[in-house]
Write a protein that holds these residues in place. Sequence first.
Motif, short mmCIF file in Angstrom:
data_model
loop_
_atom_site.label_atom_id
_atom_site.label_comp_id
_atom_site.label_asym_id
_atom_site.label_seq_id
_atom_site.Cartn_x
_atom_site.Cartn_y
_atom_site.Cartn_z
N VAL A 103 0.94 -1.19 0.02
CA VAL A 103 0.08 0.13 0.02
C VAL A 103 0.87 1.09 0.05
O VAL A 103 0.39 2.12 -0.66
CB VAL A 103 -1.00 -0.21 1.26
CG1 VAL A 103 -1.80 1.26 1.32
CG2 VAL A 103 -1.81 -1.23 1.26
N LEU A 104 1.93 1.22 0.70
CA LEU A 104 2.79 2.43 0.86
C LEU A 104 3.37 2.74 -0.53
O LEU A 104 3.36 3.75 -0.89
CB LEU A 104 3.98 2.06 2.00
CG LEU A 104 3.76 2.12 3.34
CD1 LEU A 104 4.62 1.74 4.14
CD2 LEU A 104 3.17 3.50 3.83
N ALA A 105 3.90 1.54 -1.35
CA ALA A 105 4.46 1.73 -2.51
C ALA A 105 3.84 2.31 -3.70
O ALA A 105 3.99 2.96 -4.47
CB ALA A 105 4.92 0.45 -2.95
N ILE A 106 2.13 2.08 -3.39
CA ILE A 106 1.42 2.53 -4.24
C ILE A 106 1.00 4.06 -4.06
O ILE A 106 0.75 4.76 -5.02
CB ILE A 106 -0.02 1.66 -4.29
CG1 ILE A 106 0.29 0.30 -4.86
CG2 ILE A 106 -1.13 2.36 -5.01
CD1 ILE A 106 -0.89 -0.82 -4.65
N ALA A 107 0.97 4.30 -2.85
CA ALA A 107 0.36 5.41 -2.23
C ALA A 107 1.37 6.77 -2.32
O ALA A 107 1.20 7.75 -2.81
CB ALA A 107 0.07 5.53 -0.80
N VAL A 108 2.76 6.40 -2.47
CA VAL A 108 3.88 7.35 -2.16
C VAL A 108 3.81 8.16 -3.67
O VAL A 108 3.96 9.32 -3.77
CB VAL A 108 5.49 6.71 -2.11
CG1 VAL A 108 6.41 7.60 -2.39
CG2 VAL A 108 5.42 6.17 -0.69
#
Length: 251
Positions: A103-108
């Motif tokens: 999720v972090l990888a997508i959100a950044v």
Amino acid sequence: MSTRALILRAAALILLVAFVTMPQLFAFAFAPLTANNAPAIYNQGSLLALTLSHVRIVVLATLASTLLALALGIFVTRPAGREFLPLSRSLVNIGQTFPPIAVLAIAVPLVGFGEKPTFIALFLYGLLPIFENTLAGLTEVSPRTLEAARGMGMNARQRLWQVELPLALPLILAGIRLSVIISLGTATIGSTVAAKGLGEVIIAGLQSNNVAFILQGGLVVALLAVLLHDGLGLIERAAARRLGRPVDEIA
């Protein structure tokens, strides 16, 4: 909770406060874990500030998760929303389906580095337990109870706010407690995307091969988890007692 347990929890709280406010007092305990004259206490920032930032992002994400999960739980237990139950379950399962790091990888790329991607990850990850417990609490309300409320002249909104939600409250609080504990641990990965939190201490320890730093970050998170778990548990049991329910039903 027994007197002994209360004493242990009070000691844990005192230890936590003392450590994050005056960490140098504990340098002697961590010094044996260092090598090559490395610092025994995390010295790249304030442990107190990092702890407060960690708790802040967890609280904000849990509040957001609670609002959405509670609204969805209420909606799908109403006659007009029952057909949307499968869709709602799919939505709240998104956070559990994808690992937080994904999720972090997508959100950044979408919101940049810092607290925002961490907030999104924690928000999504915290939806499921609150939603499922809200659903369970509302559906377990006795039809006879609702019929009695209807016979007293209560409309649908009054039955929801004065009967259903109060009866479901212990289970809802149990879901919130689980969400908070999950988020406390998960929030440590937020430091990989420059969010302020206790993950900074752990990552600094990993990068410098300093076991003392790793242990300090993990210790503070663990103490926070224990204290918040017990504190929220006390609130749940108080709510259950007010309803005359056995406290082990929500344990």
